[in-house]
Design a protein around this motif. Sequence first.
Motif, short mmCIF file in Angstrom:
data_model
loop_
_atom_site.label_atom_id
_atom_site.label_comp_id
_atom_site.label_asym_id
_atom_site.label_seq_id
_atom_site.Cartn_x
_atom_site.Cartn_y
_atom_site.Cartn_z
N HIS A 264 -20.79 132.17 0.03
CA HIS A 264 -22.21 132.33 -0.29
C HIS A 264 -22.45 132.04 -1.76
N ALA A 265 -23.58 131.38 -2.03
CA ALA A 265 -24.00 131.18 -3.42
C ALA A 265 -24.48 132.51 -3.98
N VAL A 266 -24.21 132.75 -5.26
CA VAL A 266 -24.63 133.97 -5.94
C VAL A 266 -25.73 133.62 -6.92
N PRO A 267 -26.90 134.24 -6.80
CA PRO A 267 -27.98 133.93 -7.76
C PRO A 267 -27.66 134.50 -9.13
N GLY A 268 -28.31 133.93 -10.14
CA GLY A 268 -28.15 134.46 -11.48
C GLY A 268 -27.21 133.64 -12.34
N GLU A 269 -27.13 134.02 -13.58
CA GLU A 269 -26.31 133.33 -14.58
C GLU A 269 -25.00 134.08 -14.73
#
Length: 363
Positions: free
Chosen positions: A34-39
Amino acid sequence: MAQQSQESVVSVLVTDTTGVSFAEIRAGELHRLHAVPGEMRKAVGTTRRAVRHRRGLTLLSRVPERKVPVLNGPGDASAALPAPELPRQRNEVTVSGVTAGGTVLAFGDWNTDRLSPDLYALPWGADAWQHIEVPEDFALAHLAGSDGDIAHVVGGVGRAPAVLLADRRPALFAVDTARGTVTELPLPVAGPARRRWDRWRLSGIDPAVGKFEDAAYHDDVLVASASYGEYFEYEVLHAVDRARGTWSTVQLRNGECARAQYVDARRTAYTVTSFGNLWISQAGGPWQRTPLRKRLAEVTGVSTRGFAAGPAAFVDGRLLIDADGAVVACEPDGTRPRVLHWYDEDTDILAFVEPPAGTVGAA
């Protein structure tokens, strides 16, 4: 080189040209799920962690245009959402840690009359942060462990607004998130003891002053690090047994810092460092360095000269460490190292998914 191990799954956060992903290492292969949002880019002064607790998964990830760098979601990071904003904050929030029950402790804006900034708690599933009053002479830093509603946090005590480390002494606190109180827990009155050879290395460093930083606390045993020097270039490791009244320290080399700390069910403290060294203390006794650095070099084929370790964590009864292009697992005491995965130069291991600080056993 060692063969890739067919062991249990290891959860990690990785970054590459596609962004940040929650991934698993299985049978020697890295599987992005899964892609993780944020920096999540590494930078000086930032902490990027993923903590799996009884309620789900908490990620420390800076989300653009939000001051709270926290994402909460299910254990596989499939639907992580930003935490609520803290009220009236001018600056970005600093996270102290995550308890075993999923409560996040965070610091807001500084008050010039106090050593610590404003302290807030966010229980799992809550839609608003709880403000906790901190006594003006307490300087809280990092979560070391938890027991129910009690969060154990390390830091220091001094005269507000003390600025110099010499005006503080290391301390351990109990934060009762249900009652909204902070109290200091007593440490051995004799204070820290150092080996004789360590006393002569840098006589200006006194481990009886300053404050604890990253730490783990379990069954009355505390392991913590503290920074000293003009540019905080020296770290000292502390091992404290509150039940036995023992307190031992050892000074690391210039530029060496703690990567992960742990206390096991036998009340033994462990610290793995950025130089690939593993230090062990039994119940607050003298620190002993293991040959982990040499073992890591042997299994990866890299020279010990200039060897630097990446992220590390104690998970499910073993030590996981990013060792110059390889994910290596070994026993907590540094024995039986084996390579779980080799990753390419376009991939970067940001963090291992770890249990809350002070947790013994599975995440």
